[in-house]
Design a protein around this motif. Sequence first.
Motif, mmCIF file in Angstrom:
data_model
loop_
_atom_site.group_PDB
_atom_site.id
_atom_site.type_symbol
_atom_site.label_atom_id
_atom_site.label_comp_id
_atom_site.label_asym_id
_atom_site.label_seq_id
_atom_site.Cartn_x
_atom_site.Cartn_y
_atom_site.Cartn_z
ATOM 1 N N ARG A 46 -12.082 -49.159 7.706
ATOM 2 C CA ARG A 46 -12.772 -48.884 6.441
ATOM 3 C C ARG A 46 -12.721 -50.055 5.462
ATOM 4 O O ARG A 46 -13.318 -49.996 4.396
ATOM 5 N N VAL A 47 -11.993 -51.120 5.833
ATOM 6 C CA VAL A 47 -11.876 -52.304 4.987
ATOM 7 C C VAL A 47 -12.280 -53.524 5.814
ATOM 8 O O VAL A 47 -11.767 -53.722 6.920
ATOM 9 N N LEU A 48 -13.189 -54.338 5.293
ATOM 10 C CA LEU A 48 -13.711 -55.489 6.019
ATOM 11 C C LEU A 48 -13.467 -56.759 5.212
ATOM 12 O O LEU A 48 -14.034 -56.932 4.134
ATOM 13 N N GLU A 49 -12.617 -57.633 5.717
ATOM 14 C CA GLU A 49 -12.353 -58.913 5.067
ATOM 15 C C GLU A 49 -13.179 -59.991 5.760
ATOM 16 O O GLU A 49 -12.832 -60.462 6.843
ATOM 17 N N ILE A 50 -14.280 -60.364 5.143
ATOM 18 C CA ILE A 50 -15.155 -61.405 5.692
ATOM 19 C C ILE A 50 -14.718 -62.740 5.099
ATOM 20 O O ILE A 50 -14.815 -62.960 3.893
ATOM 21 N N THR A 51 -14.218 -63.618 5.940
ATOM 22 C CA THR A 51 -13.619 -64.851 5.443
ATOM 23 C C THR A 51 -14.666 -65.937 5.184
ATOM 24 O O THR A 51 -15.788 -65.889 5.697
ATOM 25 N N LEU A 52 -14.247 -66.916 4.400
ATOM 26 C CA LEU A 52 -15.083 -68.085 4.149
ATOM 27 C C LEU A 52 -14.684 -69.236 5.071
ATOM 28 O O LEU A 52 -14.843 -70.397 4.728
ATOM 29 N N ARG A 53 -14.184 -68.896 6.244
ATOM 30 C CA ARG A 53 -13.795 -69.926 7.221
ATOM 31 C C ARG A 53 -15.015 -70.565 7.876
ATOM 32 O O ARG A 53 -14.905 -71.585 8.540
ATOM 33 N N THR A 54 -16.179 -69.933 7.716
ATOM 34 C CA THR A 54 -17.429 -70.523 8.207
ATOM 35 C C THR A 54 -18.435 -70.532 7.064
ATOM 36 O O THR A 54 -18.269 -69.857 6.044
ATOM 37 N N VAL A 73 -15.924 -53.896 1.312
ATOM 38 C CA VAL A 73 -16.295 -55.210 1.821
ATOM 39 C C VAL A 73 -15.789 -56.279 0.852
ATOM 40 O O VAL A 73 -16.131 -56.264 -0.335
ATOM 41 N N GLY A 74 -14.959 -57.182 1.379
ATOM 42 C CA GLY A 74 -14.402 -58.218 0.518
ATOM 43 C C GLY A 74 -14.427 -59.578 1.170
ATOM 44 O O GLY A 74 -14.870 -59.741 2.312
ATOM 45 N N ALA A 75 -13.950 -60.567 0.427
ATOM 46 C CA ALA A 75 -13.949 -61.948 0.888
ATOM 47 C C ALA A 75 -12.530 -62.429 1.130
ATOM 48 O O ALA A 75 -11.634 -62.162 0.327
ATOM 49 N N GLY A 76 -12.334 -63.127 2.238
ATOM 50 C CA GLY A 76 -11.052 -63.734 2.535
ATOM 51 C C GLY A 76 -11.157 -65.247 2.560
ATOM 52 O O GLY A 76 -12.261 -65.803 2.549
ATOM 53 N N GLN A 93 -16.209 -56.706 -3.074
ATOM 54 C CA GLN A 93 -15.466 -55.727 -3.873
ATOM 55 C C GLN A 93 -14.016 -56.126 -4.078
ATOM 56 O O GLN A 93 -13.334 -55.582 -4.945
ATOM 57 N N PHE A 94 -13.538 -57.048 -3.264
ATOM 58 C CA PHE A 94 -12.190 -57.569 -3.420
ATOM 59 C C PHE A 94 -12.156 -58.990 -2.886
ATOM 60 O O PHE A 94 -13.036 -59.409 -2.125
ATOM 61 N N VAL A 95 -11.135 -59.738 -3.296
ATOM 62 C CA VAL A 95 -10.970 -61.129 -2.878
ATOM 63 C C VAL A 95 -9.535 -61.319 -2.399
ATOM 64 O O VAL A 95 -8.588 -60.857 -3.048
#
Length: 215
Positions: A46-54, A73-76, A93-95
């Motif tokens: 239910r929690v998705l950390e989409i990173t800025l590694r790309t 949906v948040g950013a990692g 929604q979160f960082v």
Amino acid sequence: MNQLSDYHRDRVQAVLNACPLVPVIAIKDPDDAVPLCQALVDGGIRVLEITLRTEHGVRAIEQVRKAIPDAWVGAGTVTSIAQYRQVESAGAQFVITPGVTEAILEFGVTSEAALLPGIATVSELMMGYAFGYREFKFFPAEVAGGRPALKAFAGPFPDVTFCPTGGINRTTAKDYLALDNVKAVGGSWLTPADAIAEKDWGRVTDIARQSLTGL
């Protein structure tokens, strides 16, 4: 010094309470973003950390927010104020940051997207604590002392909770979650590179479901 509001703490707590497992997602092909995240959600995540590694991270956040509105949906891997602003604009929604700077901690106090700051030491924890943060990412967990370190942190900081990430796998996740001061665990085992390369979304769903069942 500005202090973290109850609103921001409530948001971070809601994220950590939503799911005990937080997948670390790195999007190499922008077409994979929605089906990959949907596969994880289908498996119970239910929690998705989409990173800025790309380079595709910001756009992926925007796409997934629209396509899967029921997930958090948040950013990692956010490492600068400029990136923080970018992901906020994309709808994060979160960082989550890998580490902390005073500037990022201060920005997070008033940001729209709630901040889960990354720490590896007591000194970094104390810096965040002074701003009012009580929830932290512990990274890189295994390298930085693992479960013994988190047990040690609990003594002087009984009101702090963690989401450890880094070197944790499906087998050890349960051990971390057994600690009183761990709310959730992050990991990349939920998004294996070979399954993504083959676009085997069914396998991703199975791994998510089995990982949650095994906790």
